[in-house]
Design an enzyme around this catalytic site. Structure first.
Site, short mmCIF file in Angstrom:
data_model
loop_
_atom_site.label_atom_id
_atom_site.label_comp_id
_atom_site.label_asym_id
_atom_site.label_seq_id
_atom_site.Cartn_x
_atom_site.Cartn_y
_atom_site.Cartn_z
N GLN A 13 37.27 51.58 28.53
CA GLN A 13 37.57 51.31 29.93
C GLN A 13 36.46 51.82 30.84
O GLN A 13 35.86 52.87 30.59
CB GLN A 13 38.91 51.96 30.32
CG GLN A 13 40.13 51.32 29.72
CD GLN A 13 40.32 51.61 28.23
OE1 GLN A 13 39.72 52.54 27.69
NE2 GLN A 13 41.14 50.83 27.57
N PRO A 33 37.24 34.85 28.12
CA PRO A 33 37.46 36.18 27.56
C PRO A 33 38.37 37.03 28.42
O PRO A 33 38.11 37.27 29.59
CB PRO A 33 36.04 36.78 27.51
CG PRO A 33 35.29 36.04 28.59
CD PRO A 33 35.85 34.64 28.59
N GLU A 35 41.37 40.53 28.03
CA GLU A 35 41.76 41.69 27.23
C GLU A 35 43.10 41.38 26.56
O GLU A 35 44.13 41.98 26.87
CB GLU A 35 41.84 42.92 28.13
CG GLU A 35 41.53 44.21 27.44
CD GLU A 35 41.30 45.35 28.42
OE1 GLU A 35 41.79 46.46 28.14
OE2 GLU A 35 40.66 45.11 29.47
N PHE A 36 43.07 40.48 25.59
CA PHE A 36 44.30 39.97 24.99
C PHE A 36 45.08 41.02 24.22
O PHE A 36 46.28 40.84 23.98
CB PHE A 36 43.96 38.82 24.03
CG PHE A 36 43.39 37.61 24.72
CD1 PHE A 36 44.20 36.80 25.51
CD2 PHE A 36 42.06 37.27 24.57
CE1 PHE A 36 43.68 35.67 26.14
CE2 PHE A 36 41.53 36.14 25.19
CZ PHE A 36 42.35 35.35 25.98
N PRO A 47 48.84 49.59 29.18
CA PRO A 47 49.26 50.98 29.39
C PRO A 47 49.28 51.36 30.86
O PRO A 47 48.34 51.07 31.60
CB PRO A 47 48.20 51.77 28.61
CG PRO A 47 47.76 50.84 27.53
CD PRO A 47 47.77 49.48 28.17
#
Length: 268
Positions: A13, A33, A35-36, A47
């Site tokens: 991150q 693209p 963040e699958f 989260p």
């Protein structure tokens, strides 16, 4: 028929990976693209701020973070999950793009475990079973973990993870906490170590290295380098679609944290 081409941006991150993937998306030929692999099956959410601080009991830190929200359980089967992410991440020319953070590896492994005809139980096998074996790895990293942790500490407080227009406001509500920054610095340092050890373990996953420093200094040229590595036209690299969020307050916090870290033994 040849196997469709896939690439995976591997990062942690606040490393600059969002700037890169949004630049690649803007070409319209380099996949879509996203963040699958960040979504928790129990909530269908990435989260939440307090989940980054599990095990932390310091109320001075926790009081600065939003309370947990329940979310909705993800009831998709492993095959439905895989088919959806493959569809969403691919452009019409067959190129698939995605992003994976090291802390999401366990989520990917758990999801892939439900797929039929598994080739193995390790990370490379999971990626092959989900994406196919023709994967280009792009490693985005940020050399200065303190700056990275300060950026993340502000983001988990404000829940603003990207900026399409202007730098963050000075009164965004975020407060300095050496303990909060130290906790995140430890997580981010461990994530970077995880990627480097995984890449070093086998030659078949040697990545294209992209430094945050180079990416921020010249986003268009860096994106062009990635496009070239993917066999795509580097002239399609667009001007940067996002603004950098760092500002004077972030720099002040980083300087203050370094001074305290030396005295208290916090991660640097």
């Amino acid at each position: 028929m040849p196997e469709p081409q896939s690439y995976l941006v591997c990062a942690s991150q606040r490393s600059g990976s969002t700037l890169l993937v949004e630049s690649l998306r803007a070409t319209t030929v380099a996949g879509n693209p996203e963040e699958f692999f960040q979504y928790l099956p129990s909530t269908s959410r990435s989260p939440q701020p307090r989940q980054w601080f599990e095990g932390v009991t310091d109320e001075a830190v926790l009081s600065l973070l939003a309370p947990l929200e329940p979310g909705v359980e993800d009831t998709r089967t492993a095959e439905q999950w895989r088919d959806q992410l493959l569809s969403l991440g691919r452009t019409p020319n067959g190129v698939w793009g995605g992003k994976l953070m090291w802390n999401q590896v366990s989520l990917l492994l758990d999801r892939a475990a439900g797929l039929p005809h598994r080739s193995g139980a390790d990370l490379r096998s999971a990626l092959d079973d989900v994406l196919g074996t023709d994967i280009t790895f792009i490693h985005v990293y940020r050399p200065d973990v303190v700056d990275q942790a300060v950026s993340m500490w502000r983001a988990v407080q404000t829940q603003v993870w990207r900026d399409d227009a202007t730098p963050p406001a000075p009164n965004d509500g975020a407060e300095y906490s050496a303990e909060g920054i130290a906790h995140l610095a430890g997580i981010l340092r461990d994530q970077e170590r995880g990627w480097r050890e995984w890449f070093a373990a086998a030659e078949d996953r040697s990545p294209l290295e992209v430094s945050f420093t180079d990416l921020v200094a010249d986003p268009q040229a860096t994106t062009a380098k990635v496009l070239l590595a993917l066999g795509l036209d580097p002239d399609l690299a667009p001007p940067p679609p996002l603004k950098r969020q760092s500002d004077g307050r972030s720099r002040e916090w980083a300087q203050r944290y370094r001074a305290e870290a030396t005295e208290k033994g916090y991660p640097l």
